[in-house]
Design a protein around this motif. Structure first.
Motif, short mmCIF file in Angstrom:
data_model
loop_
_atom_site.label_atom_id
_atom_site.label_comp_id
_atom_site.label_asym_id
_atom_site.label_seq_id
_atom_site.Cartn_x
_atom_site.Cartn_y
_atom_site.Cartn_z
N ILE A 1 0.87 -1.17 0.00
CA ILE A 1 0.00 0.00 0.00
C ILE A 1 0.91 1.22 0.00
N LEU A 2 0.74 2.09 -0.98
CA LEU A 2 1.67 3.20 -1.20
C LEU A 2 1.18 4.54 -0.66
N VAL A 3 -0.02 4.58 -0.07
CA VAL A 3 -0.59 5.84 0.41
C VAL A 3 -1.08 5.68 1.85
N ASP A 4 -1.33 6.81 2.49
CA ASP A 4 -1.90 6.85 3.84
C ASP A 4 -3.18 7.67 3.81
N ILE A 5 -4.03 7.47 4.80
CA ILE A 5 -5.25 8.26 4.93
C ILE A 5 -4.86 9.73 5.07
N GLY A 6 -5.58 10.60 4.35
CA GLY A 6 -5.31 12.03 4.38
C GLY A 6 -4.31 12.49 3.34
N GLU A 7 -3.70 11.56 2.64
CA GLU A 7 -2.70 11.91 1.63
C GLU A 7 -3.36 12.35 0.34
N GLN A 8 -2.81 13.40 -0.27
CA GLN A 8 -3.27 13.89 -1.57
C GLN A 8 -2.70 12.98 -2.66
N VAL A 9 -3.55 12.56 -3.60
CA VAL A 9 -3.08 11.74 -4.72
C VAL A 9 -3.44 12.44 -6.03
N ALA A 10 -2.62 12.19 -7.03
CA ALA A 10 -2.83 12.76 -8.36
C ALA A 10 -3.33 11.67 -9.30
N GLU A 11 -4.05 12.07 -10.33
CA GLU A 11 -4.52 11.13 -11.34
C GLU A 11 -3.34 10.33 -11.89
N GLY A 12 -3.49 9.03 -11.91
CA GLY A 12 -2.45 8.15 -12.42
C GLY A 12 -1.42 7.71 -11.39
N GLN A 13 -1.44 8.31 -10.21
CA GLN A 13 -0.49 7.94 -9.16
C GLN A 13 -0.80 6.54 -8.65
N ASP A 14 0.22 5.70 -8.52
CA ASP A 14 0.04 4.36 -7.97
C ASP A 14 -0.32 4.46 -6.49
N VAL A 15 -1.35 3.70 -6.08
CA VAL A 15 -1.76 3.71 -4.67
C VAL A 15 -1.61 2.34 -4.02
N VAL A 16 -1.76 1.28 -4.80
CA VAL A 16 -1.66 -0.09 -4.29
C VAL A 16 -0.93 -0.92 -5.34
N ILE A 17 -0.13 -1.87 -4.89
CA ILE A 17 0.48 -2.83 -5.81
C ILE A 17 -0.04 -4.21 -5.45
N LEU A 18 -0.66 -4.86 -6.44
CA LEU A 18 -1.15 -6.23 -6.27
C LEU A 18 -0.10 -7.20 -6.80
N GLU A 19 -0.11 -8.40 -6.24
CA GLU A 19 0.75 -9.47 -6.76
C GLU A 19 -0.16 -10.60 -7.23
N SER A 20 0.04 -11.00 -8.47
CA SER A 20 -0.74 -12.09 -9.03
C SER A 20 0.16 -12.88 -9.99
N MET A 21 0.20 -14.16 -9.82
CA MET A 21 1.03 -15.04 -10.65
C MET A 21 2.49 -14.56 -10.70
N LYS A 22 2.99 -14.15 -9.53
CA LYS A 22 4.38 -13.69 -9.36
C LYS A 22 4.69 -12.41 -10.14
N MET A 23 3.66 -11.68 -10.52
CA MET A 23 3.83 -10.38 -11.19
C MET A 23 3.29 -9.29 -10.27
N GLU A 24 3.94 -8.12 -10.29
CA GLU A 24 3.47 -6.97 -9.52
C GLU A 24 2.65 -6.07 -10.44
N ILE A 25 1.42 -5.78 -10.02
CA ILE A 25 0.51 -4.98 -10.83
C ILE A 25 0.15 -3.69 -10.07
N PRO A 26 0.66 -2.53 -10.53
CA PRO A 26 0.31 -1.27 -9.85
C PRO A 26 -1.13 -0.86 -10.18
N ILE A 27 -1.83 -0.36 -9.17
CA ILE A 27 -3.19 0.16 -9.32
C ILE A 27 -3.14 1.65 -9.01
N GLY A 28 -3.59 2.48 -9.96
CA GLY A 28 -3.48 3.92 -9.81
C GLY A 28 -4.80 4.62 -9.60
#
Length: 70
Positions: free
Chosen positions: A15-42
């Motif tokens: 998890i790349l963010v905290d509560i109260g943090e400002q985020v910009a469009e396209g900024q990664d907030v969570v990284i998932l792992e599936s089938m040994k691959m890292e998938i950023p979610i923005g």
């Protein structure tokens, strides 16, 4: 209020963010792992994180709400 959903099933690797943090469009907030691959979610738009619905290590399904922001 907007939300960020998992686009596939997997484990929450980081998890790349905290509560109260400002985020910009396209900024990664969570990284998932599936089938040994890292998938950023923005952020789809600018906002402030209001709620984080998952913890690192949690398994999520496609469509689960990971983060809410406004």
């Amino acid at each position: 209020m907007s939300h960020i959903q998992a686009n596939m099933a997997g484990s929450v690797w980081k998890i790349l963010v905290d509560i109260g943090e400002q985020v910009a469009e396209g900024q990664d907030v969570v990284i998932l792992e599936s089938m040994k691959m890292e998938i950023p979610i923005g952020a789809e738009e600018n906002g402030v994180i209001k709620r984080i619905n998952v913890n690192e290590g949690d398994f999520v399904n496609e469509g689960d709400v990971l983060v809410e922001y406004e």
